[in-house]
Structure formats: C-alpha cells, structure tokens
Design an enzyme around this catalytic site. Sequence first.
Site, mmCIF file in Angstrom:
data_model
loop_
_atom_site.group_PDB
_atom_site.id
_atom_site.type_symbol
_atom_site.label_atom_id
_atom_site.label_comp_id
_atom_site.label_asym_id
_atom_site.label_seq_id
_atom_site.Cartn_x
_atom_site.Cartn_y
_atom_site.Cartn_z
ATOM 1 C CG ASP A 13 -1.958 1.071 1.203
ATOM 2 O OD1 ASP A 13 -2.488 1.357 0.125
ATOM 3 O OD2 ASP A 13 -2.230 1.655 2.270
ATOM 4 C CG ASP A 15 -1.729 7.650 0.804
ATOM 5 O OD1 ASP A 15 -0.907 8.568 0.852
ATOM 6 O OD2 ASP A 15 -2.508 7.483 -0.158
#
Length: 259
Positions: A13, A15
């Site tokens: 991922d 953020d």
Amino acid sequence: MAERKPIESWLTDMDGVLIHEGTPIPGADAFIKRLRESGKPFLVLTNNSIYTPRDLQARLSRMGLDVPVENIWTSALATAKFLDDQRPGGTAYVIGEAGLTTALHDIGYVLTDHEPDYVVLGETRTYSFEAMTKAVRLINGGARFICTNPDETGPSTEGPLPATGAVAALITKATGKKPYFAGKPNPLMMRTGLNAIGAHSETSAMIGDRMDTDVLAGLEAGMQTFLVLTGLTTAQDTEKFPYRPTKTVDSIADLVDLV
C-alpha cells in the site's frame, strides 16, 4: 502447518506505508531501492482513484521514491480491468477524476450519460448533488452500479473527508442497489495486480497499514501479509479482528532485509 514459500514478489500500500501526509516514511526509500535492485516484481497500490499512475509516479518522485509508472496499481485500473473483462467496449457514466476517466478511456470505454451500461463511482473532491442525482436515475433506469473502492472517508489536512464508500451508501439508499466494489479489500484488486506483473499469490506478500483492507485483501488472495504500524492501525487494534497478519512490524524499514 505447511512451510511458507520464499517471497518472490511484493505488493505494498502507499499511504500509511510508504508516505504519510505528503512525506516519505523513514525506510521507504531503502525498501523501494532494495526492490528495484533485486529485480523482484513489485507493485505500489492505492485505493485512491483520483490520480493516474503517471501523476502518482511524479508525486512519489518528488519525495525521493523512485517508482516506475508500470509498478503502480490503483483501484481505477482494477475497475477498468474488471469492466474490460466483463463487458469490453462498453459505456459508463462516471463520477470521478482523471485517474478513473483515463483508465476507462484506455480500455476503449465511451463515457456518456445516455443509457450507459454502468454507473462508475470513484473518488473526487467535488462530489455534486447534480451528479449523484443523475447516477440515481441512471441506476434506476437499469445501469449497473460499480464503485472503485469502499473507503468511507479520506484524509485531508483539515480532517477526514467523505469518500467513495459514503457516497455509494447515499446512492444505494436512494436506489436500493448495492455497488460492486473493485478495490481493496476485494481480492480482485490483488489478483489483477499480480497478473499485471506476472506474479503468483503463494510466493507474494502484501504490506499494509489497515487490517480491514490491506491485510484482508492479501489474506483472501492467498498472500503472506505484513501489517505496519505507521498508518491507521495500532498493535492493539489487531486483536479486534477475527484474522491476523502473517507478521506485524513497526514500519517498512523493518522489511528491507526480507527483500
């Protein structure tokens, strides 16, 4: 318990794992550098459908993270891949930004509000009542309802913003029709991403900062999962879920030596 196979490809991922509020998380640059030097297939994922991969590549580059465009996978791309498989050359009424409209144009979709095959809802900072009303009427008229991701809120410097999942709930309430969500935690996003880089789930790992999207999607796609504590989930939070990550670490810096 069967011994796990060595990790040959990585999904992470963005953020909360690599960056936080516009700044890189310590260790992110070393992790990306090690990945690129290793030659192992990898993808940086985001449920945010606002930006194109080229936009995100430039954004990461400004922070010192050198991620090629082809190594970025968004919920908009996953949505476009799903629609291209389901109904090639179709039509859609889209609520969203360039990341989503570009992805749909690239698969040959026509964007229209005249009897579209689909209503596709993505992320935007300018949700309009007029657009939501049109979406409701088109869905009631027979258009199928697709959403890029189920995230109910998104971050901003002022605080949380209503996001795709919240607006989808409004449209569902008005139509009685629930959308199909293409992004995390749907393992479809993981599988289409793995296919894009020629990787296999049994030798891949997913890194995330959220139990309910990143870890769940990786687990359901058959991957090893690593939870980092630099985002939304705390170590205590993990005990609230009926599933667990393969391993919990403080940050991405702790995973550099595993590449």
